[in-house]
Design an enzyme around this catalytic site. Structure first.
Site, PDB file in Angstrom:
ATOM      1  N   SER A 184     -13.414  -1.773  18.112  1.00  0.00           N
ATOM      2  CA  SER A 184     -13.040  -3.102  18.598  1.00  0.00           C
ATOM      3  C   SER A 184     -11.802  -3.570  17.861  1.00  0.00           C
ATOM      4  O   SER A 184     -11.426  -3.001  16.833  1.00  0.00           O
ATOM      5  CB  SER A 184     -14.190  -4.084  18.357  1.00  0.00           C
ATOM      6  OG  SER A 184     -14.128  -4.553  17.029  1.00  0.00           O
ATOM      7  N   LYS A 185     -11.197  -4.620  18.389  1.00  0.00           N
ATOM      8  CA  LYS A 185      -9.967  -5.103  17.746  1.00  0.00           C
ATOM      9  C   LYS A 185     -10.226  -5.629  16.338  1.00  0.00           C
ATOM     10  O   LYS A 185      -9.347  -5.659  15.510  1.00  0.00           O
ATOM     11  CB  LYS A 185      -9.255  -6.128  18.622  1.00  0.00           C
ATOM     12  CG  LYS A 185     -10.061  -7.345  18.967  1.00  0.00           C
ATOM     13  CD  LYS A 185      -9.228  -8.237  19.881  1.00  0.00           C
ATOM     14  CE  LYS A 185      -9.959  -9.523  20.177  1.00  0.00           C
ATOM     15  NZ  LYS A 185      -9.195 -10.402  21.049  1.00  0.00           N
ATOM     16  N   ARG A 186     -11.478  -6.030  16.088  1.00  0.00           N
ATOM     17  CA  ARG A 186     -11.806  -6.536  14.748  1.00  0.00           C
ATOM     18  C   ARG A 186     -11.976  -5.401  13.732  1.00  0.00           C
ATOM     19  O   ARG A 186     -11.972  -5.624  12.537  1.00  0.00           O
ATOM     20  CB  ARG A 186     -13.103  -7.349  14.780  1.00  0.00           C
ATOM     21  CG  ARG A 186     -13.084  -8.463  15.774  1.00  0.00           C
ATOM     22  CD  ARG A 186     -12.750  -9.806  15.137  1.00  0.00           C
ATOM     23  NE  ARG A 186     -12.442 -10.770  16.166  1.00  0.00           N
ATOM     24  CZ  ARG A 186     -11.228 -11.259  16.404  1.00  0.00           C
ATOM     25  NH1 ARG A 186     -10.202 -10.899  15.668  1.00  0.00           N
ATOM     26  NH2 ARG A 186     -11.014 -12.125  17.371  1.00  0.00           N
TER      27      ARG A 186
END
Ligand code: GLU
Length: 512
Positions: free
Chosen positions: A264-266
């Protein structure tokens, strides 16, 4: 007649584009170029609530940086434009009307409140509400009212959506080039909204109409779109375009470095590596991300790394230029299972590209990094730095960071080799060595090596001791390049100055 190869990358401009998106773009590009086809950028911006200013420019810049040249796009234009869906609103309206007229779609007047109430009632009975053939008759739509009543409601300006009338008891089969045949029971599919109350098409409608009108031959996209494909096939059939259904290839997920789930982008912030091609300044720190470019990757290395996240050529070869990827790419060799994201592997690719780059090209690449640190050096000098450091670092930023001592005075000396090798009484011999170095007229690596070795032999010094003292003296570390390489690059004056300063520090370290 065989169709031309026309593929599209169709991102929604909702923020920075994750590397999963770049991989999708890359696979599309590779297929298009291999087949002499066209690589098209279509911006899917019909969801106005999620539109983010600057996202389209980011996408274009990221593709350019990766060398994925477009043939048709909003900026370049082309024969099938416009290439932004928000500019194609009138086109979709016409096709929606066509579906309604042929009984394949219908108006739905259900308000969001009534839909929410319905959902809640189903949940209370532990059931999930789906707007489909089994509930159509209970809902507020045009299937249940007369033509006159419908006209009156439309004339009154009442808000409506248009939904696809999914046929009952059919098997919808997606022929996927990666997954093979994937079948869906139409009774499991809901009557998807095609046109929203704001007059904008949904993703499903716009995507299919545009793929058809833009004569897209192959749709390569992420696995998360596979379930939607059943609806897309129904739409092609409803429009009477069954002969024009493109080939589909759904790409495996890119998985987190460890554990379950997709990257994920996180995860970038969490694991300390980038998951975006370029940095992105969002409205908050949470929404701002570092890119591979800013992290110190060469675009060729990122492309090579991404190509292998889900595909491999079935041989031992790992290093592929973009042209080589174009030649070797094969949709059949795309894997079905998720591809684990491994930054170490990515860094290894980058290192290979650094090692294989010419010093002249690399010097240009590292100049901005070097200047950002405030160092001013000539091109020749920078090429020398590249030669010495490229096998020792893996990111562009490492050149002025790991190799800072090639740009400024040593800041810190490794204590261990000093304690082991230095004795203040060596000073006389080392001063002599410095005057030998001072008198060398040919300051090349080979002549330095020859002269210094001769001095060591003549004085019966220990070669290891002298080399370590010199290395730590000029660079502060034993981990740097060869001592003669460093001395030759730094030059006579700088070397002498550094050694004189080092002796004082060495005495101090010894005295501690
Ligand atoms: N707009 C969709 C996305 O953001 C496109 C999916 C597709 O390629 O059909 O990924």
């Amino acid at each position: 007649m065989a169709r031309d190869f026309r593929v599209r990358f169709a991102p929604s401009p909702t923020g920075a584009l994750h590397i999963g998106g770049i991989r999708t773009a890359l696979y599309n590009y590779l297929l298009a170029k291999q087949k002499g086809g066209k690589f098209i950028l279509r911006i899917e911006d019909t969801d106005q609530g999620r539109y983010v200013e600057g996202a389209e420019d980011y996408i274009v810049e990221a593709l350019e940086w990766c060398g994925l040249e477009l043939d048709e796009s909003p900026k370049l234009g082309g024969a099938f434009g416009p290439y932004r869906q928000s500019e194609r609103k009138d086109i979709y309206k016409k096709y929606v009307d066509q579906l309604i007229a042929s009984g394949k779609a219908y108006y739905a007047f259900d308000s969001s409140e009534s839909l929410a109430a319905k959902r809640a009632a189903y949940e209370a009975e532990k059931k999930t509400f789906k707007y489909d053939a089994s509930v159509r008759a209970e809902m507020d739509n045009s299937l249940l009212i007369s033509a006159d009543a419908l006209q009156a409601r439309l004339n009154s300006g009442e808000a409506y959506t248009v939904r696809l009338k999914v046929p009952i008891d059919e098997t919808v089969t997606v022929e996927d080039d990666v997954r093979g045949k994937v079948s869906f029971d139409s009774n499991e599919l809901d009557d998807k909204i095609l046109l929203k109350a704001d007059g904008m098409p949904t993703y499903h409608l716009a995507n299919v109409v545009d793929d058809y009108l833009m004569q897209i031959s192959h749709v390569i996209r992420g696995e998360e779109w596979l379930p939607s494909t059943a609806h897309h096939i129904l739409l092609y059939q409803a429009f009477g375009w069954a002969d024009s259904i493109p080939h589909f290839a759904h790409l495996p997920l890119i998985l987190k470095p460890n554990g379950k789930g997709k990257l994920s982008k996180r995860d970038g912030a969490k694991f300390g590596f980038p998951v975006f091609p370029l940095s992105w300044e969002g409205k908050s720190a949470e929404d701002s991300f570092e890119g591979f470019r800013e992290y110190g990757f060469l675009p060729e290395a990122l492309v090579n790394f991404l190509a292998f996240l889900g595909w491999n050529p079935g041989t031992e070869q790992e290093i592929f230029s973009l042209e080589e990827l174009v030649a070797a790419f094969d949709v059949e060799k795309i894997g079905k299972s998720g591809a684990r994201f491994d930054i170490e592997k990515g860094t290894w690719f980058n290192q290979q590209y650094l090692i294989n780059s010419s010093n002249a090209i690399l010097a240009k690449q590292i100049r901005p990094w070097v200047e950002a640190k405030g160092y001013e050096v000539s091109n020749d000098y920078l090429e020398g730095v590249c030669e010495l450091m490229k096998e020792r670092v893996s990111l562009l930023k490492d050149f002025p960071e790991t190799g800072y001592y090639l740009f400024e005075a040593v800041k810190e000396y490794e204590g261990k080799p000093v304690r082991k090798n230095w004795k203040p009484e060596f000073r006389a011999a080392f001063d002599e060595l410095l005057s030998v170095i001072e008198n060398i007229s040919d300051f090349s690596v080979s002549s330095l090596e020859e002269t210094i070795k001769a001095f060591i032999a003549e004085r019966e010094l220990r070669i290891g001791t002298v080399f370590q003292i010199l290395r730590v003296g000029v660079s502060g570390t034993l981990k740097g390049p060869s001592v003669f390489d460093m001395i030759a690059l730094l030059g006579k004056e700088e070397t002498l100055e550094r050694m004189k300063k080092a002796y004082v520090q060495f005495d101090k370290i010894k005295a501690q």
